[in-house]
Design a protein around this motif. Structure first.
Motif, PDB file in Angstrom:
ATOM      1  N   LEU A 152       0.810  -1.215   0.000  1.00 19.75           N
ATOM      2  CA  LEU A 152       0.000   0.000   0.000  1.00 19.75           C
ATOM      3  C   LEU A 152       0.845   1.267   0.000  1.00 19.75           C
ATOM      4  O   LEU A 152       0.338   2.343  -0.285  1.00 19.75           O
ATOM      5  CB  LEU A 152      -0.936  -0.003   1.213  1.00 19.75           C
ATOM      6  CG  LEU A 152      -1.986  -1.117   1.240  1.00 19.75           C
ATOM      7  CD1 LEU A 152      -2.747  -1.094   2.552  1.00 19.75           C
ATOM      8  CD2 LEU A 152      -2.948  -0.991   0.078  1.00 19.75           C
ATOM      9  N   ALA A 153       2.133   1.134   0.309  1.00 17.67           N
ATOM     10  CA  ALA A 153       3.010   2.307   0.338  1.00 17.67           C
ATOM     11  C   ALA A 153       3.175   2.928  -1.043  1.00 17.67           C
ATOM     12  O   ALA A 153       3.590   4.078  -1.166  1.00 17.67           O
ATOM     13  CB  ALA A 153       4.380   1.923   0.897  1.00 17.67           C
ATOM     14  N   HIS A 154       2.848   2.168  -2.079  1.00 20.34           N
ATOM     15  CA  HIS A 154       3.047   2.646  -3.444  1.00 20.34           C
ATOM     16  C   HIS A 154       1.764   3.164  -4.090  1.00 20.34           C
ATOM     17  O   HIS A 154       1.791   3.610  -5.232  1.00 20.34           O
ATOM     18  CB  HIS A 154       3.636   1.517  -4.304  1.00 20.34           C
ATOM     19  CG  HIS A 154       4.797   0.832  -3.648  1.00 20.34           C
ATOM     20  ND1 HIS A 154       5.990   1.473  -3.397  1.00 20.34           N
ATOM     21  CD2 HIS A 154       4.933  -0.413  -3.154  1.00 20.34           C
ATOM     22  CE1 HIS A 154       6.821   0.632  -2.791  1.00 20.34           C
ATOM     23  NE2 HIS A 154       6.206  -0.514  -2.631  1.00 20.34           N
ATOM     24  N   GLY A 155       0.641   3.102  -3.350  1.00 17.74           N
ATOM     25  CA  GLY A 155      -0.610   3.573  -3.927  1.00 17.74           C
ATOM     26  C   GLY A 155      -1.095   2.649  -5.029  1.00 17.74           C
ATOM     27  O   GLY A 155      -0.420   1.687  -5.410  1.00 17.74           O
ATOM     28  N   THR A 156      -2.254   2.952  -5.557  1.00 21.05           N
ATOM     29  CA  THR A 156      -2.780   2.187  -6.686  1.00 21.05           C
ATOM     30  C   THR A 156      -3.477   3.134  -7.640  1.00 21.05           C
ATOM     31  O   THR A 156      -3.942   4.204  -7.250  1.00 21.05           O
ATOM     32  CB  THR A 156      -3.745   1.081  -6.222  1.00 21.05           C
ATOM     33  OG1 THR A 156      -3.990   0.175  -7.288  1.00 21.05           O
ATOM     34  CG2 THR A 156      -5.073   1.652  -5.747  1.00 21.05           C
ATOM     35  N   ALA A 161      -6.519   3.224 -19.977  1.00 13.57           N
ATOM     36  CA  ALA A 161      -5.482   2.413 -20.616  1.00 13.57           C
ATOM     37  C   ALA A 161      -4.928   1.441 -19.580  1.00 13.57           C
ATOM     38  O   ALA A 161      -4.250   1.854 -18.633  1.00 13.57           O
ATOM     39  CB  ALA A 161      -4.377   3.306 -21.169  1.00 13.57           C
ATOM     40  N   ARG A 162      -5.207   0.164 -19.734  1.00 14.08           N
ATOM     41  CA  ARG A 162      -4.792  -0.836 -18.744  1.00 14.08           C
ATOM     42  C   ARG A 162      -3.281  -0.852 -18.547  1.00 14.08           C
ATOM     43  O   ARG A 162      -2.781  -1.143 -17.462  1.00 14.08           O
ATOM     44  CB  ARG A 162      -5.284  -2.214 -19.187  1.00 14.08           C
ATOM     45  CG  ARG A 162      -4.923  -3.331 -18.222  1.00 14.08           C
ATOM     46  CD  ARG A 162      -5.381  -4.682 -18.716  1.00 14.08           C
ATOM     47  NE  ARG A 162      -6.816  -4.858 -18.523  1.00 14.08           N
ATOM     48  CZ  ARG A 162      -7.430  -6.028 -18.743  1.00 14.08           C
ATOM     49  NH1 ARG A 162      -6.748  -7.060 -19.167  1.00 14.08           N
ATOM     50  NH2 ARG A 162      -8.725  -6.127 -18.551  1.00 14.08           N
ATOM     51  N   GLN A 163      -2.542  -0.512 -19.588  1.00 14.54           N
ATOM     52  CA  GLN A 163      -1.088  -0.563 -19.531  1.00 14.54           C
ATOM     53  C   GLN A 163      -0.531   0.391 -18.479  1.00 14.54           C
ATOM     54  O   GLN A 163       0.546   0.153 -17.923  1.00 14.54           O
ATOM     55  CB  GLN A 163      -0.489  -0.233 -20.909  1.00 14.54           C
ATOM     56  CG  GLN A 163       1.006  -0.439 -21.013  1.00 14.54           C
ATOM     57  CD  GLN A 163       1.417  -1.881 -20.769  1.00 14.54           C
ATOM     58  OE1 GLN A 163       0.755  -2.805 -21.228  1.00 14.54           O
ATOM     59  NE2 GLN A 163       2.501  -2.073 -20.036  1.00 14.54           N
ATOM     60  N   VAL A 164      -1.249   1.475 -18.191  1.00 15.57           N
ATOM     61  CA  VAL A 164      -0.786   2.445 -17.207  1.00 15.57           C
ATOM     62  C   VAL A 164      -0.635   1.783 -15.836  1.00 15.57           C
ATOM     63  O   VAL A 164       0.373   1.967 -15.137  1.00 15.57           O
ATOM     64  CB  VAL A 164      -1.746   3.651 -17.129  1.00 15.57           C
ATOM     65  CG1 VAL A 164      -1.400   4.543 -15.945  1.00 15.57           C
ATOM     66  CG2 VAL A 164      -1.692   4.450 -18.420  1.00 15.57           C
ATOM     67  N   LYS A 197      -2.210  10.170 -16.017  1.00 17.22           N
ATOM     68  CA  LYS A 197      -2.847  10.835 -17.155  1.00 17.22           C
ATOM     69  C   LYS A 197      -1.840  11.062 -18.278  1.00 17.22           C
ATOM     70  O   LYS A 197      -2.140  10.813 -19.462  1.00 17.22           O
ATOM     71  CB  LYS A 197      -3.463  12.169 -16.727  1.00 17.22           C
ATOM     72  CG  LYS A 197      -4.232  12.839 -17.866  1.00 17.22           C
ATOM     73  CD  LYS A 197      -4.867  14.145 -17.450  1.00 17.22           C
ATOM     74  CE  LYS A 197      -5.609  14.769 -18.631  1.00 17.22           C
ATOM     75  NZ  LYS A 197      -6.171  16.096 -18.310  1.00 17.22           N
ATOM     76  N   LEU A 198      -0.643  11.529 -17.934  1.00 20.22           N
ATOM     77  CA  LEU A 198       0.379  11.765 -18.954  1.00 20.22           C
ATOM     78  C   LEU A 198       0.839  10.445 -19.580  1.00 20.22           C
ATOM     79  O   LEU A 198       1.052  10.365 -20.789  1.00 20.22           O
ATOM     80  CB  LEU A 198       1.571  12.492 -18.343  1.00 20.22           C
ATOM     81  CG  LEU A 198       1.318  13.926 -17.863  1.00 20.22           C
ATOM     82  CD1 LEU A 198       2.567  14.487 -17.197  1.00 20.22           C
ATOM     83  CD2 LEU A 198       0.884  14.814 -19.027  1.00 20.22           C
ATOM     84  N   ARG A 199       0.978   9.431 -18.757  1.00 19.28           N
ATOM     85  CA  ARG A 199       1.442   8.128 -19.244  1.00 19.28           C
ATOM     86  C   ARG A 199       0.437   7.527 -20.225  1.00 19.28           C
ATOM     87  O   ARG A 199       0.810   6.821 -21.164  1.00 19.28           O
ATOM     88  CB  ARG A 199       1.629   7.182 -18.060  1.00 19.28           C
ATOM     89  CG  ARG A 199       2.348   5.896 -18.383  1.00 19.28           C
ATOM     90  CD  ARG A 199       3.839   6.085 -18.295  1.00 19.28           C
ATOM     91  NE  ARG A 199       4.543   4.825 -18.521  1.00 19.28           N
ATOM     92  CZ  ARG A 199       5.820   4.637 -18.242  1.00 19.28           C
ATOM     93  NH1 ARG A 199       6.537   5.610 -17.720  1.00 19.28           N
ATOM     94  NH2 ARG A 199       6.399   3.481 -18.466  1.00 19.28           N
ATOM     95  N   GLY A 200      -0.833   7.812 -20.008  1.00 20.36           N
ATOM     96  CA  GLY A 200      -1.854   7.233 -20.873  1.00 20.36           C
ATOM     97  C   GLY A 200      -2.176   8.074 -22.089  1.00 20.36           C
ATOM     98  O   GLY A 200      -2.961   7.659 -22.935  1.00 20.36           O
ATOM     99  N   THR A 201      -1.580   9.276 -22.182  1.00 18.65           N
ATOM    100  CA  THR A 201      -1.924  10.144 -23.316  1.00 18.65           C
ATOM    101  C   THR A 201      -0.678  10.636 -24.038  1.00 18.65           C
ATOM    102  O   THR A 201      -0.036   9.893 -24.760  1.00 18.65           O
ATOM    103  CB  THR A 201      -2.767  11.347 -22.829  1.00 18.65           C
ATOM    104  OG1 THR A 201      -2.080  11.995 -21.743  1.00 18.65           O
ATOM    105  CG2 THR A 201      -4.137  10.898 -22.350  1.00 18.65           C
ATOM    106  N   LYS A 202      -0.280  11.883 -23.755  1.00 16.35           N
ATOM    107  CA  LYS A 202       0.718  12.513 -24.613  1.00 16.35           C
ATOM    108  C   LYS A 202       2.162  12.145 -24.286  1.00 16.35           C
ATOM    109  O   LYS A 202       3.036  12.284 -25.132  1.00 16.35           O
ATOM    110  CB  LYS A 202       0.562  14.035 -24.559  1.00 16.35           C
ATOM    111  CG  LYS A 202       0.856  14.647 -23.199  1.00 16.35           C
ATOM    112  CD  LYS A 202       0.720  16.152 -23.263  1.00 16.35           C
ATOM    113  CE  LYS A 202       1.076  16.809 -21.923  1.00 16.35           C
ATOM    114  NZ  LYS A 202       0.971  18.264 -21.983  1.00 16.35           N
TER     115      LYS A 202
END
Length: 253
Positions: A152-156, A161-164, A197-202
């Motif tokens: 849980l220390a890393h969040g979820t 986009a599933r790849q994110v 958001k950035l990883r899944g788009t631009k």
């Protein structure tokens, strides 16, 4: 007759591709277990994506609003039935996911002659301490993954986009997020939201370390009308409702 299994597999493959294409524009939802509680964060949209499910349970979701509402209502009904038939302490995310939500989503996904459910979600459960929290990621096909303890220390995060999500958990070493205070957790969650958001788009190659740490710059990067925030407040655990919406001053965003 021998061709029927292949036709079914082809139909399922086409169905999966259709669902992934439909939910691809969905904006990310982030959940972070922190000392004050479990924080959920996403970009504000015309229809809500964060919901109270039960006394100590919350749902974050993306997909078609009508399908999100179907899933939300089904989980609420299951939780309250469980609480009535057993006791409130028996209403856990594990039971809801394993015995209600996942089987229902799997059945809907495999009904190839009916409209699919466009849904991807996070079910968060508040514990007495951060080590007792659980966060479950649930997908439209009934597949699910749980996080607890040190994970849980890393969040979820979930995204259209599933790849994110895969990219976030594939990092080695995984970034540890500041979870000591509500403001620190909110800033960490916002950084993760911007990264997703950035990883899944631009900017699909952006690393988390390159994401700004200034709240104003982060919100400017999102280019959104606002944020939708919910908190399972640890100080309210044992009360009728631990779910609440923190103020902007509380989270510092």
């Amino acid at each position: 007759m021998t061709e029927e299994p292949y036709r079914w597999l082809e139909a399922i493959t086409n169905r999966r591709e259709y669902i992934e294409d439909q939910i691809a524009p969905g904006l990310p939802v982030v959940a972070l277990s922190a000392d004050p509680g479990v924080l959920l964060l996403t970009v504000k949209s015309p229809t809500p994506k964060l919901f109270e499910i039960y006394d100590h349970l919350a749902l974050g979701s993306l997909g078609h609003p009508a399908d999100i509402e179907k899933v939300r209502q089904a989980v609420i009904d299951a939780a309250h039935l469980e609480g009535f038939a057993r006791s409130p302490s028996d209403v856990t995310a594990r039971r809801l996911v394993s015995y209600n939500l996942a089987p229902a989503l799997k059945a809907a996904f495999e009904q190839i002659f009916a409209a699919p459910l466009l849904f991807r979600g996070i079910l968060a459960e508040l514990g007495a301490t951060p080590a007792d929290d659980f966060i479950w990621r649930v997908d439209y096909d009934g597949s699910f993954t749980a996080q607890s303890g040190a994970e849980l220390a890393h969040g979820t995060v979930i995204s259209g986009a599933r790849q994110v999500t895969k990219d976030w958990f594939a990092q080695d070493p995984k970034p540890a997020l500041d979870r000591t205070t509500l403001k620190a957790a909110a800033l960490s969650a916002l950084r993760l939201l911007v990264w997703a958001k950035l990883r899944g788009t631009k900017d699909q190659g952006i690393e988390f370390s390159a994401v700004p740490t200034n709240a104003a710059k982060l919100k400017e990067t999102l280019k959104a009308d606002g944020l939708e925030v919910a908190l399972l407040d640890r100080s309210l655990l044992g009360q009728p409702i631990a779910y609440r919406i923190p103020s902007a001053d509380e989270i510092g965003l």
